[in-house]
Scaffold this motif. Structure first.
Motif, PDB file in Angstrom:
ATOM      1  N   PHE A 100      31.403  53.462  46.565  1.00 35.37           N
ATOM      2  CA  PHE A 100      32.154  52.592  45.935  1.00 35.37           C
ATOM      3  C   PHE A 100      31.298  51.056  45.372  1.00 35.37           C
ATOM      4  N   GLU A 101      29.926  50.953  46.131  1.00 33.06           N
ATOM      5  CA  GLU A 101      29.491  49.789  45.954  1.00 33.06           C
ATOM      6  C   GLU A 101      29.073  49.622  44.604  1.00 33.06           C
ATOM      7  N   ARG A 102      29.064  50.588  44.339  1.00 34.89           N
ATOM      8  CA  ARG A 102      28.566  50.486  42.623  1.00 34.89           C
ATOM      9  C   ARG A 102      29.382  50.252  41.244  1.00 34.89           C
ATOM     10  N   PHE A 103      30.457  50.648  41.939  1.00 35.80           N
ATOM     11  CA  PHE A 103      31.666  50.376  40.648  1.00 35.80           C
ATOM     12  C   PHE A 103      32.628  48.980  41.067  1.00 35.80           C
ATOM     13  N   VAL A 104      32.357  48.478  42.163  1.00 33.94           N
ATOM     14  CA  VAL A 104      32.770  46.726  43.096  1.00 33.94           C
ATOM     15  C   VAL A 104      32.209  45.946  42.099  1.00 33.94           C
ATOM     16  N   GLY A 105      30.825  46.337  42.163  1.00 34.55           N
ATOM     17  CA  GLY A 105      29.476  45.280  41.759  1.00 34.55           C
ATOM     18  C   GLY A 105      30.669  45.033  39.951  1.00 34.55           C
ATOM     19  N   GLU A 106      30.447  46.339  39.573  1.00 36.34           N
ATOM     20  CA  GLU A 106      30.191  46.729  37.982  1.00 36.34           C
ATOM     21  C   GLU A 106      31.581  46.050  37.689  1.00 36.34           C
ATOM     22  N   GLU A 107      33.154  46.131  38.294  1.00 36.88           N
ATOM     23  CA  GLU A 107      34.443  45.642  38.144  1.00 36.88           C
ATOM     24  C   GLU A 107      34.364  44.099  37.759  1.00 36.88           C
ATOM     25  N   ALA A 108      33.830  43.423  38.698  1.00 36.53           N
ATOM     26  CA  ALA A 108      33.422  42.235  38.778  1.00 36.53           C
ATOM     27  C   ALA A 108      32.747  41.516  37.732  1.00 36.53           C
ATOM     28  N   GLU A 109      32.340  42.372  36.691  1.00 41.71           N
ATOM     29  CA  GLU A 109      31.665  41.764  35.406  1.00 41.71           C
ATOM     30  C   GLU A 109      32.573  42.309  33.715  1.00 41.71           C
ATOM     31  N   LYS A 159      40.018  38.666  43.008  1.00 40.89           N
ATOM     32  CA  LYS A 159      39.370  37.154  42.687  1.00 40.89           C
ATOM     33  C   LYS A 159      39.281  37.253  40.902  1.00 40.89           C
ATOM     34  N   LEU A 160      38.807  37.875  40.766  1.00 42.70           N
ATOM     35  CA  LEU A 160      38.781  38.479  39.078  1.00 42.70           C
ATOM     36  C   LEU A 160      39.412  37.761  37.850  1.00 42.70           C
ATOM     37  N   LEU A 161      40.958  38.249  38.853  1.00 40.00           N
ATOM     38  CA  LEU A 161      42.069  37.901  37.995  1.00 40.00           C
ATOM     39  C   LEU A 161      42.634  36.776  37.478  1.00 40.00           C
ATOM     40  N   GLU A 162      41.911  35.923  38.991  1.00 36.47           N
ATOM     41  CA  GLU A 162      42.627  34.507  38.680  1.00 36.47           C
ATOM     42  C   GLU A 162      41.536  33.859  37.696  1.00 36.47           C
ATOM     43  N   ARG A 163      40.623  34.320  37.325  1.00 34.51           N
ATOM     44  CA  ARG A 163      39.189  33.841  36.772  1.00 34.51           C
ATOM     45  C   ARG A 163      39.486  32.929  35.643  1.00 34.51           C
ATOM     46  N   ALA A 164      38.813  31.572  35.340  1.00 38.01           N
ATOM     47  CA  ALA A 164      39.383  30.877  34.292  1.00 38.01           C
ATOM     48  C   ALA A 164      39.325  31.884  32.680  1.00 38.01           C
ATOM     49  N   GLY A 196      56.051  43.476  38.358  1.00 33.84           N
ATOM     50  CA  GLY A 196      56.697  42.996  37.171  1.00 33.84           C
ATOM     51  C   GLY A 196      55.619  41.592  36.979  1.00 33.84           C
ATOM     52  N   GLU A 197      55.556  40.913  38.260  1.00 36.47           N
ATOM     53  CA  GLU A 197      54.633  39.232  37.968  1.00 36.47           C
ATOM     54  C   GLU A 197      53.738  39.456  37.610  1.00 36.47           C
ATOM     55  N   MET A 198      53.035  40.140  37.736  1.00 33.84           N
ATOM     56  CA  MET A 198      51.382  40.529  37.121  1.00 33.84           C
ATOM     57  C   MET A 198      51.927  40.887  35.310  1.00 33.84           C
ATOM     58  N   ALA A 199      52.902  41.795  35.127  1.00 33.36           N
ATOM     59  CA  ALA A 199      52.680  42.961  33.848  1.00 33.36           C
ATOM     60  C   ALA A 199      52.833  41.298  33.265  1.00 33.36           C
ATOM     61  N   LYS A 200      53.442  39.921  33.434  1.00 29.49           N
ATOM     62  CA  LYS A 200      53.479  39.173  32.897  1.00 29.49           C
ATOM     63  C   LYS A 200      52.364  37.894  32.107  1.00 29.49           C
ATOM     64  N   ARG A 201      51.443  38.239  32.783  1.00 28.68           N
ATOM     65  CA  ARG A 201      50.163  37.618  32.609  1.00 28.68           C
ATOM     66  C   ARG A 201      50.001  37.994  31.172  1.00 28.68           C
ATOM     67  N   PRO A 202      49.139  36.864  30.163  1.00 27.63           N
ATOM     68  CA  PRO A 202      48.848  37.940  28.609  1.00 27.63           C
ATOM     69  C   PRO A 202      47.913  39.027  28.682  1.00 27.63           C
ATOM     70  N   ASN A 203      47.105  38.457  30.327  1.00 26.92           N
ATOM     71  CA  ASN A 203      45.559  39.489  30.202  1.00 26.92           C
ATOM     72  C   ASN A 203      45.713  40.585  30.979  1.00 26.92           C
ATOM     73  N   ILE A 204      46.533  41.636  31.419  1.00 27.77           N
ATOM     74  CA  ILE A 204      47.626  42.370  31.822  1.00 27.77           C
ATOM     75  C   ILE A 204      48.547  43.275  31.235  1.00 27.77           C
TER      76      ILE A 204
END
Length: 285
Positions: A100-109, A159-164, A196-204
């Motif tokens: 899973f380490e490879r996936f998480v590293g790439e997910e973050a980018e 936390k990647l979903l909280e980025r600018a 439901g709350e997360m689905a309101k975000r414009p990027n989700i």
């Protein structure tokens, strides 16, 4: 926010550059490069496809094989060193499985994430209590401290979903995800509210594949596709299996999973209809 590429992207860029240098040197096959460098063909294949650690000394060896000198060789060796800066992942190295380490590293980018989930809410959208309930039932002998570590790791990934500039997250979940009770009723209700709350975000975007859709092309497994910037290379596909994962990487695989996800979105309820269903299921709890 920094615009510098992360370790996984650097590794992919380096692998592509080494492949281009090999071809420019007139070495058409990996087998020929292996013979000249003393490395195995499998090692060169994994390096060029960014599937393994690329050590600076290995980069220097390949550059020498391809007739490359300074300053390019120094630049590529530096890129190799930077590609293994695992940062926050080190804190959870004892929690995540190796596959899973490879996936998480790439997910973050990733700039865009597509995921189809058949059984539970995708990890990036789980609440802490829901994650705790999933972890407890999947590993009944695990101690509370380890469950807490898994929850912390899941929240760190989110936390990647909280980025600018967060990635675009495109999610399709089977209707069973909403109706299968995970944890106590209060846990499940809070998870559906959070979805439901997360689905309101414009990027989700969250869509539900209803039971009424019938048979569909992803009935054999859930999967995720990570998409990267234009210079980040091909997507990464993750198909989880029991105690491990597959990373399909042939051109035909990219084509098939792209088609599959598009088909799932076509069969699924619209985002608005999906959230209406989430609300109804929550009221029924």
């Amino acid at each position: 926010m920094t615009t510098e590429p992360g370790p996984a992207t650097r590794r992919r860029q380096l692998g592509r550059q080494l492949r281009e240098l090999r071809l420019a040197a007139g070495i058409r096959t990996m087998a020929a490069a292996a013979t000249r460098s003393g490395l195995s063909r499998a090692t060169i294949s994994r390096i060029e496809s960014a599937k393994q650690t690329i050590l600076p000394r290995t980069v220097r060896l390949l550059c020498q094989t391809y007739g490359i000198g300074a300053p390019l060789i120094d630049h590529l060796a530096k890129l190799a060193a930077e590609s293994e800066d695992r940062g926050w992942l080190l804190a959870y190295s004892d929690t995540m499985p190796n596959w899973f380490e490879r996936f998480v590293g790439e997910e973050a980018e990733a700039t865009e994430i597509w995921t189809y989930e058949a059984e539970f809410v995708p990890g990036l959208l789980q609440t802490a209590d829901y994650c705790r309930a999933v972890s407890a039932v999947s590993s009944p002998d695990v101690v509370d401290e380890e469950v807490d570590r898994r929850v912390d790791f899941r929240l760190a990934r989110q936390k990647l979903l909280e980025r600018a500039t967060p990635p675009q997250l495109r999610v399709v979940v089977n209707e069973a995800v909403l109706r299968r009770h995970v944890g106590e009723t209060a846990v499940m209700r809070e998870q559906l509210r959070h979805l439901g709350e997360m689905a309101k975000r414009p990027n989700i975007t969250v869509q539900v594949l209803p039971f009424s859709a019938g048979a569909h092309p992803a009935m054999t497994s859930s999967f995720t596709m990570l998409h990267f910037p234009a210079d980040g290379g091909e997507p990464t596909i993750l198909v989880e299996v029991d105690s491990g994962a597959l990373y399909p990487d042939r051109p035909a695989d990219f084509e098939r999973y792209t088609w599959m996800f598009g088909r799932l979105r076509d069969l699924a309820l619209s985002p608005a209809e999906s959230m209406a269903l989430v609300s109804r299921v929550m009221e029924e709890l």
